[in-house]
Design a protein around this motif. Structure first.
Motif, mmCIF file in Angstrom:
data_model
loop_
_atom_site.group_PDB
_atom_site.id
_atom_site.type_symbol
_atom_site.label_atom_id
_atom_site.label_comp_id
_atom_site.label_asym_id
_atom_site.label_seq_id
_atom_site.Cartn_x
_atom_site.Cartn_y
_atom_site.Cartn_z
ATOM 1 N N THR B 16 35.692 54.864 93.357
ATOM 2 C CA THR B 16 35.139 53.508 93.422
ATOM 3 C C THR B 16 35.604 52.801 94.691
ATOM 4 O O THR B 16 34.807 52.144 95.371
ATOM 5 N N GLU B 17 36.876 52.968 95.018
ATOM 6 C CA GLU B 17 37.364 52.360 96.261
ATOM 7 C C GLU B 17 36.599 52.895 97.456
ATOM 8 O O GLU B 17 36.206 52.140 98.348
ATOM 9 N N TYR B 23 29.969 51.084 101.106
ATOM 10 C CA TYR B 23 28.736 50.305 100.930
ATOM 11 C C TYR B 23 28.963 48.805 100.807
ATOM 12 O O TYR B 23 28.002 48.039 100.850
ATOM 13 N N GLY B 24 30.228 48.402 100.598
ATOM 14 C CA GLY B 24 30.488 46.975 100.389
ATOM 15 C C GLY B 24 30.261 46.585 98.941
ATOM 16 O O GLY B 24 29.639 47.332 98.176
ATOM 17 N N PRO B 25 30.745 45.393 98.553
ATOM 18 C CA PRO B 25 30.731 44.984 97.143
ATOM 19 C C PRO B 25 29.316 44.733 96.610
ATOM 20 O O PRO B 25 29.082 44.897 95.419
ATOM 21 N N ALA B 107 36.815 41.555 103.458
ATOM 22 C CA ALA B 107 35.725 40.767 102.877
ATOM 23 C C ALA B 107 35.358 41.332 101.512
ATOM 24 O O ALA B 107 35.116 40.586 100.556
ATOM 25 N N THR B 108 35.329 42.652 101.422
ATOM 26 C CA THR B 108 35.035 43.303 100.149
ATOM 27 C C THR B 108 36.029 42.875 99.083
ATOM 28 O O THR B 108 35.648 42.486 97.979
ATOM 29 N N PHE B 109 37.315 42.925 99.438
ATOM 30 C CA PHE B 109 38.310 42.579 98.425
ATOM 31 C C PHE B 109 38.333 41.097 98.112
ATOM 32 O O PHE B 109 38.672 40.705 97.000
ATOM 33 N N GLN B 110 37.906 40.290 99.077
ATOM 34 C CA GLN B 110 37.795 38.874 98.768
ATOM 35 C C GLN B 110 36.742 38.637 97.690
ATOM 36 O O GLN B 110 36.914 37.801 96.817
ATOM 37 N N VAL B 111 35.675 39.398 97.747
ATOM 38 C CA VAL B 111 34.644 39.291 96.716
ATOM 39 C C VAL B 111 35.217 39.716 95.362
ATOM 40 O O VAL B 111 35.061 39.022 94.353
ATOM 41 N N LEU B 112 35.934 40.834 95.356
ATOM 42 C CA LEU B 112 36.533 41.314 94.107
ATOM 43 C C LEU B 112 37.514 40.285 93.543
ATOM 44 O O LEU B 112 37.551 40.033 92.340
ATOM 45 N N ILE B 113 38.299 39.703 94.444
ATOM 46 C CA ILE B 113 39.274 38.696 94.027
ATOM 47 C C ILE B 113 38.572 37.506 93.389
ATOM 48 O O ILE B 113 39.024 36.969 92.382
#
Lengths: 196, 196
Positions: B16-17, B23-25, B107-113
């Motif tokens: 998943t990571e 591909y991005g979130p 940016a991806t992890f900001q979305v997840l956060i």
DNA sequence: TGAATGACAGATATTGAAATCTGTCATCGG
DNA sequence: CCGATGACAGATTTCAATATCTGTCATTCA
């Protein structure tokens, strides 16, 4: 309709705020603004070069209001430490009331803020100057120690330290049950750090 | 392809990571994850009830790494004030390197956060506990004054005061030329506030 | 004369039909 | 028996055609 009054930048800004309030930042168009004013959209472009410039001016106006609202807290006759707490509390209260009272409008302005970082930077500088004024006074009154580097740097540190309680990016946290305590804790921390 | 290894939650998280990275979130799908693992997407649902649960687990793993990376700074044998500065600097450096080194992943992890505030809240509590440990030690060593209320509240205030330098929401500011100074100023402010 | 207009070109946004995805579950195979 | 499969329904996303918007400018009108 009202071609009775002359078309001024001021009237356009008011109309733009109304349109932003009504339709939100994504759907507000220059054509909408012109319709509210009863003129063609070409006329709006006589006063603002682009849509971006129009939005920037609205953002500036909005931020200016905060500066004005806080001015009394800089100038009041109380001791500087109380003025600082008053200023920080006023800023937090102001922002929180806006965020809580009309979340959609707040979201709208967050978008505008994101689009206009240069304007926001200038605004922050004004706020930091207000803090610096209080710190200088406080040093004169013997309440605050001399700054490690200069008043501006310390003022910026105070501003940054309280970021969580005035930056709209954190607005979502401001309705948590223990924000008040967290805010008070930060203010105490800051006051301890400054004390002579 | 590799049905050679058994399908574990761990392997799914790794895949998943990878998919999120690639591909991005917005575009990462459970089908993509299954394809990377060479299984049907139905099999993924045996280990994670929903796509949201899968993303949450990835977020948790990512945040856990920060906790682990900071642990040495809590336990090191230096005086507590230096450990605190070390811990805060390490957190800032860690985040900043990640943000600067791979902005897209950030940016991806900001979305997840943003999607998993409950997980983030727990994570913040862990970090605050680490700070509280240092503060307690520092009080024991006679370096830090007794907290106004309790160690947890003061630790939270220290965490909040430095928010601007670890909250990914502010990542855009971390490349400004004077961040270093602003960070140093906040750390001094905090140290002054805590000093016995 | 100078503010206001509206037609226009290129850029951006909307829309609805088609494609893909999520989550379930009856069925398969080791 | 138990994990894996893939067909399926409903939800979500994509894509391309269509409509609207932005910014300009020659023209109008007071």
């Amino acid at each position: 309709m009202a071609a009775t009054e002359t078309l001024t930048a001021e009237r356009i800004l008011e109309a733009t705020e109304e349109v932003l309030r009504r339709y939100g930042p994504a759907k507000a168009t220059v054509v909408d603004v012109a319709r509210v004013l009863g003129v063609s959209h070409g006329s709006v472009y006589r006063h603002f070069r682009t849509k971006a410039a129009l939005r920037e001016a609205v953002t500036e106006r909005w931020l200016e209001r905060t500066i004005v609202a806080l001015r009394p807290h800089v100038e009041a006759g109380e001791p500087a430490d109380e003025r600082l707490t008053g200023w920080l509390t006023a800023l937090f209260t102001l922002k929180r009331r806006k965020a809580g009272g009309d979340p959609e409008l707040m979201a709208t302005f967050q978008v505008l803020i994101g689009e206009n970082s240069a304007v926001v930077d200038r605004h922050e500088e004004h706020l930091v100057e207000q803090i610096a004024r209080i710190l200088e006074d406080g040093h004169g009154e013997g309440l605050f120690a001399a700054p490690e580097r200069d008043f501006g740097t310390t003022a910026r540190a105070v501003f940054d330290a309280t970021d969580r309680f005035h930056n709209p990016a954190h607005a979502a946290d401001w309705s948590a049950p223990d924000v008040e305590d967290a805010f008070t804790a930060i203010v105490s921390l800051v006051q301890r750090a400054l004390r002579a």
